[in-house]
Design an enzyme around this catalytic site. Structure first.
Site, mmCIF file in Angstrom:
data_model
loop_
_atom_site.group_PDB
_atom_site.id
_atom_site.type_symbol
_atom_site.label_atom_id
_atom_site.label_comp_id
_atom_site.label_asym_id
_atom_site.label_seq_id
_atom_site.Cartn_x
_atom_site.Cartn_y
_atom_site.Cartn_z
ATOM 1 N N THR A 1 0.839 -1.197 0.000
ATOM 2 C CA THR A 1 0.000 0.000 0.000
ATOM 3 C C THR A 1 0.874 1.247 0.000
ATOM 4 O OG1 THR A 1 -1.779 -1.116 1.189
ATOM 5 C CG2 THR A 1 -1.707 1.281 1.356
ATOM 6 N N SER B 1 2.105 5.180 -2.166
ATOM 7 C CA SER B 1 2.349 5.794 -3.471
ATOM 8 C C SER B 1 3.298 4.978 -4.336
ATOM 9 C CB SER B 1 2.900 7.212 -3.286
ATOM 10 O OG SER B 1 4.103 7.198 -2.521
ATOM 11 N N THR B 2 4.332 4.390 -3.741
ATOM 12 C CA THR B 2 5.275 3.601 -4.528
ATOM 13 C C THR B 2 4.627 2.299 -4.971
ATOM 14 O OG1 THR B 2 7.023 4.534 -3.132
ATOM 15 C CG2 THR B 2 7.657 2.783 -4.630
ATOM 16 N N ASP C 1 6.314 -4.029 -1.969
ATOM 17 C CA ASP C 1 5.757 -2.923 -1.183
ATOM 18 C C ASP C 1 6.839 -1.879 -0.959
ATOM 19 O OD1 ASP C 1 3.984 -1.432 0.304
ATOM 20 O OD2 ASP C 1 3.797 -2.858 1.953
ATOM 21 N N GLY C 2 6.417 -0.695 -0.558
ATOM 22 C CA GLY C 2 7.340 0.378 -0.239
ATOM 23 C C GLY C 2 7.718 0.372 1.234
ATOM 24 N N GLU D 1 -0.124 -5.521 5.729
ATOM 25 C CA GLU D 1 1.162 -5.589 5.047
ATOM 26 C C GLU D 1 2.057 -6.638 5.700
ATOM 27 O OE1 GLU D 1 1.502 -0.952 3.481
ATOM 28 O OE2 GLU D 1 2.430 -1.537 5.381
#
Length: 222
Positions: free
Chosen positions: A28, A30-31, A81-82, A103
């Protein structure tokens, strides 16, 4: 090159780690959103994806990727994921978007965790970014007092509720020398769902976007 450009670069680089014909996990933020867009536009034939948040599920559906239930998929080949911070051991702080619990579950259920971030997220010592802690609503004040005992300065994330119906305490002022130990300590506090330290299950590969347009790869050494 802007921070957003660096995120797009690492999102594209992460596609190399995604196998065909298997379900994957997607994080989840922006990246991760850039990765979803890149995956949707690619020719990689994933059988679907387990989403770490409702927002991610909606974006996956938008680009034509089936959203799967982790209970039905079993172990996933890869999770992408970021991160909000990452150290050289690939220990992470995550949860700036509030999806840390899901996550962490999807990361734990995956054979390989690919973390994608711009170079500014790399730090020597974790803790400059406030550590998110997901708590049951009735335990908010109690957990906050326990965070103070750990030399943290907890702040309730105002007006925010997780997809699980819980609250987030953002803990400022920590200098996290031993992320594995602190993760275990916080997670054992009654009322804590989980904290945003990903140290017991760190990333396996960290892809860092650099201002010159390159992607630097850091691999965890066991």
């Amino acid at each position: 090159m802007t921070a957003d450009d660096m995120k797009k670069a690492v999102a594209l680089a992460a596609l190399e780690y995604v196998p065909d014909d298997t379900p994957i996990g997607v994080g989840t933020g922006s990246t991760a959103n850039h990765f979803i867009d890149a995956l949707g536009a690619s020719r990689i034939r994933v059988t679907g994806a387990v989403a770490s948040s409702e927002a991610t599920a909606a974006r996956l559906k938008k680009v034509g990727i089936d959203v799967l239930d982790l209970n039905a998929t079993g172990t996933l080949a890869v999770y992408v994921d970021g991160a909000d911070e990452a150290n050289h051991h690939l220990h992470l702080i995550k949860g700036g978007g509030g999806a840390l619990t899901r996550e962490k579950i999807v990361a734990a259920a995956s054979q390989k965790f690919i973390c994608i971030a711009d170079e500014s997220k790399e730090v020597k010592v974790l803790g400059e970014f406030p550590l998110p802690v997901e708590v049951l609503p009735m335990a908010r004040s109690f957990v906050g007092r326990e965070m103070v005992k750990l030399n943290g300065d907890p702040e309730l994330r105002d007006g925010f509720q997780t997809d699980n119906g819980n609250l987030i305490l953002d803990v400022h002022g920590l200098s996290i020398i031993d992320p594995v130990e602190l993760e275990s300590t916080i997670n054992q506090i009654p009322g804590v769902v989980t904290c945003g330290l990903f140290a017991r299950r760190p990333a396996d590969v960290l892809l860092l976007g650099t201002p010159d347009g390159q992607v630097r790869t850091v691999t965890r050494q066991d």
